[in-house]
Every structure is written in structure tokens, then in C-alpha cells.
Design an enzyme around this catalytic site. Sequence first.
Site, short mmCIF file in Angstrom:
data_model
loop_
_atom_site.label_atom_id
_atom_site.label_comp_id
_atom_site.label_asym_id
_atom_site.label_seq_id
_atom_site.Cartn_x
_atom_site.Cartn_y
_atom_site.Cartn_z
N THR A 81 49.68 10.06 113.92
CA THR A 81 49.00 10.52 112.70
C THR A 81 47.62 9.88 112.61
OG1 THR A 81 49.13 10.71 110.29
CG2 THR A 81 49.99 8.68 111.21
N LYS A 124 49.76 8.11 105.02
CA LYS A 124 51.05 8.42 105.62
C LYS A 124 51.54 7.28 106.48
CE LYS A 124 50.97 13.24 106.99
NZ LYS A 124 50.85 14.11 108.17
N ASP A 178 54.60 16.30 109.36
CA ASP A 178 53.76 17.37 108.84
C ASP A 178 54.18 17.63 107.40
OD1 ASP A 178 51.53 19.00 109.49
OD2 ASP A 178 52.82 20.73 109.21
N TYR A 227 47.25 14.45 97.31
CA TYR A 227 47.59 15.16 96.08
C TYR A 227 48.35 14.29 95.07
CZ TYR A 227 46.20 19.24 98.78
OH TYR A 227 45.49 20.14 99.52
N LYS A 280 57.09 5.10 94.87
CA LYS A 280 56.96 6.40 95.54
C LYS A 280 57.86 6.44 96.78
CE LYS A 280 53.89 9.49 98.07
NZ LYS A 280 52.63 9.69 98.79
P1 ITT Z 1 48.13 13.99 110.47
O1 ITT Z 1 48.36 15.46 110.82
O2 ITT Z 1 47.17 13.29 111.39
O3 ITT Z 1 49.42 13.24 110.30
P2 ITT Z 1 47.09 15.05 107.97
O4 ITT Z 1 46.54 14.40 106.76
O5 ITT Z 1 46.28 16.16 108.59
O6 ITT Z 1 47.43 13.91 109.03
P3 ITT Z 1 49.18 16.88 107.06
O7 ITT Z 1 48.60 18.12 107.63
O8 ITT Z 1 50.65 16.70 107.16
O9 ITT Z 1 48.54 15.58 107.69
O10 ITT Z 1 48.82 16.67 105.54
C1 ITT Z 1 48.71 17.71 104.67
C2 ITT Z 1 47.90 17.34 103.46
O11 ITT Z 1 48.80 16.90 102.45
C3 ITT Z 1 46.85 16.26 103.64
O12 ITT Z 1 45.72 16.65 102.89
C4 ITT Z 1 47.52 15.02 103.06
O13 ITT Z 1 46.58 14.12 102.52
C5 ITT Z 1 48.41 15.63 101.98
N1 ITT Z 1 49.62 14.83 101.82
C6 ITT Z 1 50.58 14.62 102.76
N2 ITT Z 1 51.53 13.81 102.29
C7 ITT Z 1 51.17 13.49 101.03
C8 ITT Z 1 51.72 12.67 100.03
O14 ITT Z 1 52.82 11.98 100.23
N3 ITT Z 1 51.06 12.57 98.87
C9 ITT Z 1 49.93 13.24 98.64
N4 ITT Z 1 49.33 14.03 99.53
C10 ITT Z 1 49.94 14.16 100.72
#
Ligand code: ITT
Length: 187
Positions: free
Chosen positions: A8, A13, A66, A144, A163
Site C-alpha cells: 500500500t 491504511k 482495496d 472519508y 476505529k
Molecule cells: P493503496 O491502493 O496504495 O493501498 P489507496 O489510498 O489508493 O492506497 P484505496 O483505493 O483502497 O487505496 O482507497 C480508496 C479511497 O478510500 C482512498 O481515497 C482512501 O483514502 C479512502 N479510504 C480507504 N479506507 C478508508 C478508511 O478506513 N477511512 C476513510 N477513508 C478510507
Amino acid sequence: MRKIVFVTGNKGKFAEVRDILSARGIEVIQEKNGYPELQEEELEPIAAYGAQYVSNKLNMPVMVDDSGIFIKALNGFPGPYSRYVEDNLGNLKVLKLLEGEKDRAAYFKTVIGYCEPGKEPLVFPGVVEGKIAYEERGTGGFGYDPIFEYHGKTFGELGDAEKNKISHRRRAIDKFLEWLDSQSLEN
Ligand code: ITT
């Protein structure tokens, strides 16, 4: 101590996964070089493909995460496009999209993908249901979290430890760990 490579580039995360797994005696090693993200409506195939891709590339077992937020009044948007929407719209514009909308239902979902070299990938989903708040609240978490309300508080107001007890990510990781434990019993 068992070690797991977690792919990641997202600091928030990584910190959450590290905290949850270290409490279970597992060390998490961050791999920042990502994977090609499939354009899919569901998170499962994206996580499965990513885990398999990096596992075969590094020749090591790896996990990926993801995640996305799915807003009912927007037919599940942004869902798999949550990263793109965070980068290009942000929380305030998401709130604007929901102006005047009474149905605030939303859920966060994480899919943990896990793969060992040469094997088929496995996926472990976790979901938490909540609501989209009317304004950003709280400075904790990331992404978010300030607009996602769960039992009256936003994830931004909860603090990391709270959380991590109830989040979508925690629920997905619990399923992954259950599977890992069942494997060590078999071997
Ligand atoms: P990696 O793929 O490198 O892991 P990323 O941030 O691109 O990182 P995602 O596509 O899974 O990962 O993330 C989707 C979006 O949702 C991204 O904008 C995150 O910041 C947000 N997100 C993921 N988990 C969250 C959480 O627990 N609380 C708030 N926002 C979250």
C-alpha cells in the site's frame, strides 16, 4: 514472529493494519510499489488481482487492501472510484452532492486480498454501515473518516484505537486472521 508484506502507498491504511496485526503478534512490512488497479465495479477482483500480481513479482506471500465508501443515495458511488474522488473532489464536494438528501445511508468496505506465489488469491471482505454526516467532524483517521458517521460519531471523531475495534478494515482483517489460524492448524 510471523511477518506479512502489505502492499500500500496509503499511510493511514498502513498504520491501521500495523496496529491491528501487531496486537496479534504479526509484523507488517510495507511495500509501497503498488499494482495495476483493474477497473471493476467490485473491490474483490481488484484486491485479488493486486495480491496475485505482487506476490508473483516479489515471490513472497503478500496482502493488499482495496477499500471504498458506498453512498446509497448516489447508487453506491464512489465505491471502487473512492481514491479518484478523494483526489479530485474531496469530502466537501461529496457533501455538496448530497445537499438536500435525507437518505444519508452509506457503508465502508475493505477487501483484503492475500496471495502466496504460484497460488490462487483469496479475498476477505469487511463492511461497516453508517451515515454520511452533514459536515466534516473530527481530525482523526484519514480520507472519508470525517464525513462517515457511526452511532453518532464520525470516524474522524473516534480516535484510531476505537476505529480499529469496529471498522470495515478490522472486520476484513479478522476474517483473514481466522483463515490464517485455520491454515496453521492444518500444517
Ligand atoms: P493503496 O491502493 O496504495 O493501498 P489507496 O489510498 O489508493 O492506497 P484505496 O483505493 O483502497 O487505496 O482507497 C480508496 C479511497 O478510500 C482512498 O481515497 C482512501 O483514502 C479512502 N479510504 C480507504 N479506507 C478508508 C478508511 O478506513 N477511512 C476513510 N477513508 C478510507
